[in-house]
Design a protein around this motif. Structure first.
Motif, PDB file in Angstrom:
ATOM      1  N   ARG A 278       0.345  -1.117   0.059  1.00  0.00           N
ATOM      2  CA  ARG A 278       0.225   0.210  -0.090  1.00  0.00           C
ATOM      3  C   ARG A 278       0.643   1.064  -0.101  1.00  0.00           C
ATOM      4  O   ARG A 278       2.047   1.305   0.430  1.00  0.00           O
ATOM      5  CB  ARG A 278      -0.918  -0.181   1.325  1.00  0.00           C
ATOM      6  CG  ARG A 278      -2.116  -0.622   1.410  1.00  0.00           C
ATOM      7  CD  ARG A 278      -2.561  -0.973   0.008  1.00  0.00           C
ATOM      8  NE  ARG A 278      -3.726  -2.569   0.010  1.00  0.00           N
ATOM      9  CZ  ARG A 278      -4.913  -2.250   0.900  1.00  0.00           C
ATOM     10  NH1 ARG A 278      -5.301  -1.184   1.330  1.00  0.00           N
ATOM     11  NH2 ARG A 278      -5.365  -3.182   0.549  1.00  0.00           N
ATOM     12  N   LYS A 279       0.404   2.103  -0.467  1.00  0.00           N
ATOM     13  CA  LYS A 279       1.601   3.598  -0.945  1.00  0.00           C
ATOM     14  C   LYS A 279       0.725   4.769  -0.372  1.00  0.00           C
ATOM     15  O   LYS A 279      -0.821   4.717  -0.196  1.00  0.00           O
ATOM     16  CB  LYS A 279       1.618   3.398  -2.049  1.00  0.00           C
ATOM     17  CG  LYS A 279       2.689   2.370  -2.916  1.00  0.00           C
ATOM     18  CD  LYS A 279       3.365   2.440  -4.062  1.00  0.00           C
ATOM     19  CE  LYS A 279       4.110   1.882  -4.181  1.00  0.00           C
ATOM     20  NZ  LYS A 279       4.868   1.743  -6.074  1.00  0.00           N
ATOM     21  N   VAL A 280       1.124   5.431  -0.032  1.00  0.00           N
ATOM     22  CA  VAL A 280       0.592   6.756   0.491  1.00  0.00           C
ATOM     23  C   VAL A 280       1.648   8.066  -0.264  1.00  0.00           C
ATOM     24  O   VAL A 280       2.821   8.253  -0.300  1.00  0.00           O
ATOM     25  CB  VAL A 280       0.947   7.539   1.804  1.00  0.00           C
ATOM     26  CG1 VAL A 280      -0.018   8.657   2.090  1.00  0.00           C
ATOM     27  CG2 VAL A 280      -0.259   6.115   2.448  1.00  0.00           C
ATOM     28  N   VAL A 281       1.066   8.877  -1.184  1.00  0.00           N
ATOM     29  CA  VAL A 281       1.665  10.237  -2.105  1.00  0.00           C
ATOM     30  C   VAL A 281       2.947   9.334  -2.495  1.00  0.00           C
ATOM     31  O   VAL A 281       4.003   9.997  -2.759  1.00  0.00           O
ATOM     32  CB  VAL A 281       2.154  10.881  -0.745  1.00  0.00           C
ATOM     33  CG1 VAL A 281       2.777  12.156  -1.912  1.00  0.00           C
ATOM     34  CG2 VAL A 281       0.437  12.042  -0.830  1.00  0.00           C
ATOM     35  N   GLY A 282       2.276   7.467  -2.848  1.00  0.00           N
ATOM     36  CA  GLY A 282       3.528   7.255  -4.351  1.00  0.00           C
ATOM     37  C   GLY A 282       4.933   6.759  -3.396  1.00  0.00           C
ATOM     38  O   GLY A 282       5.509   6.233  -3.929  1.00  0.00           O
ATOM     39  N   LEU A 283       4.461   6.381  -2.107  1.00  0.00           N
ATOM     40  CA  LEU A 283       5.559   5.650  -1.286  1.00  0.00           C
ATOM     41  C   LEU A 283       4.169   5.155  -0.168  1.00  0.00           C
ATOM     42  O   LEU A 283       3.465   4.826   0.176  1.00  0.00           O
ATOM     43  CB  LEU A 283       6.341   7.124   0.081  1.00  0.00           C
ATOM     44  CG  LEU A 283       7.144   7.991  -0.435  1.00  0.00           C
ATOM     45  CD1 LEU A 283       7.545   9.275   1.501  1.00  0.00           C
ATOM     46  CD2 LEU A 283       8.317   7.860  -1.285  1.00  0.00           C
TER      47      LEU A 283
END
Length: 287
Positions: free
Chosen positions: A77-82
């Motif tokens: 899972r990613k958040v803002v590409g991270l």
């Protein structure tokens, strides 16, 4: 989430986050009460009285720790590409950076700020060094041996007590063509030292069956028998569609079902019914 998938590094991160949250309720700064002055009514502020300090140090560190642990349960899972884990590490380092410069700017730092700095230091160190230091990558809880089964005496997923071909203690299949009651020691069976009488029709049938795989050029599809297995360390389970992101993580001390073999990889099924490809099969122990 399976708690057996947590490592010692995760334990350090969780402990430091708890201490950091407790420190937010302690005094932000200390003071010296002048002689002859009643200071009992003086209320020293804590981090909850300063929104900027609360969000940038204390809650940022706690949120970063939570993202690190959640990334274990939902890999990929990613958040803002991270990745969630990378985003959590960034938050813990930011909390340490802010706490360090804040304590330098305060004349009389209180217990809350001092303890918060120490907790943020341990939190950031555990988040950064957890995947790198071998001592921190070991399981937080000692996994039970695969021969002992699932914790609490429960049977593996989908198995009935004492049943299942290939499972320890399970009933084994009889040889092909054998009838019940045939075998050494039963009436009508060949006894020790007594040669068995050969049936020409059965011999021809067995020879024809032995020649079929060679003539077909491929082994029958039923050669693979599903079996239970356990992994020695936590290993990712990838999707059958070839996606590079893991869909689950296999934890030590838990039984999983291998339903198919693809080259050196296994198609494994988790407790919640998800199927995926286990690419690294070295050191697994069959049930």
């Amino acid at each position: 989430m399976n708690i057996r998938s947590l490592t010692r590094g995760d334990g350090v991160v969780i402990g430091a986050a708890v201490v950091l949250f407790i420190a937010s309720f302690l005094d932000f700064s200390s003071y010296d009460c002048p002689q002859g002055v009643d200071c009992s009514r003086f209320d020293s502020p804590n981090a909850w009285d300063s929104l900027g300090l609360l969000m940038s140090v204390f809650l940022a560190g706690v949120i970063g720790a939570a993202l690190l642990i959640v990334s274990r349960a939902m890999p990929g899972r990613k958040v803002v590409g991270l990745d969630l884990g990378q985003f959590g590490v960034a938050l813990t380092v930011f909390a340490l950076w802010t706490a360090f410069w804040t304590i330098l700017d305060v004349n009389n730092a209180g217990a809350g700020l001092i303890l918060g700095l120490l907790a943020a230091l341990v939190l950031a160190a555990g988040a950064v060094a957890g995947p790198l230091v071998p001592a921190l990558k070991t399981p937080l809880l000692s996994p039970s041996g695969p021969a002992q089964g699932v914790q609490g005496g429960q049977q593996p997923y989908g198995a009935q007590p004492g049943q299942g071909y290939g499972f320890p203690g399970g009933q084994q299949q009889a040889p092909y063509g054998a009838q019940p009651g045939q075998g050494y020691g039963y009436p009508g069976a060949p006894q020790q030292g007594q040669p068995a009488q050969a049936d020409p029709a059965q011999a021809q049938q067995a020879q024809a069956q032995a020649q079929q795989p060679a003539q077909g050029g491929a082994a029958p599809a039923g050669d693979f028998t599903p079996f239970w297995f356990a992994v020695p360390v936590a290993r990712p389970l990838y999707g059958e569609d070839g996606s590079p992101n893991p869909i689950a993580e296999l934890a030590p001390g838990t039984w999983y079902l291998a339903v198919e073999q693809r080259g050196q990889s296994l198609i494994a099924q988790t407790q919640d019914g998800r199927r995926g490809v286990l690419q690294d099969t070295t050191g697994i122990q069959r049930g």
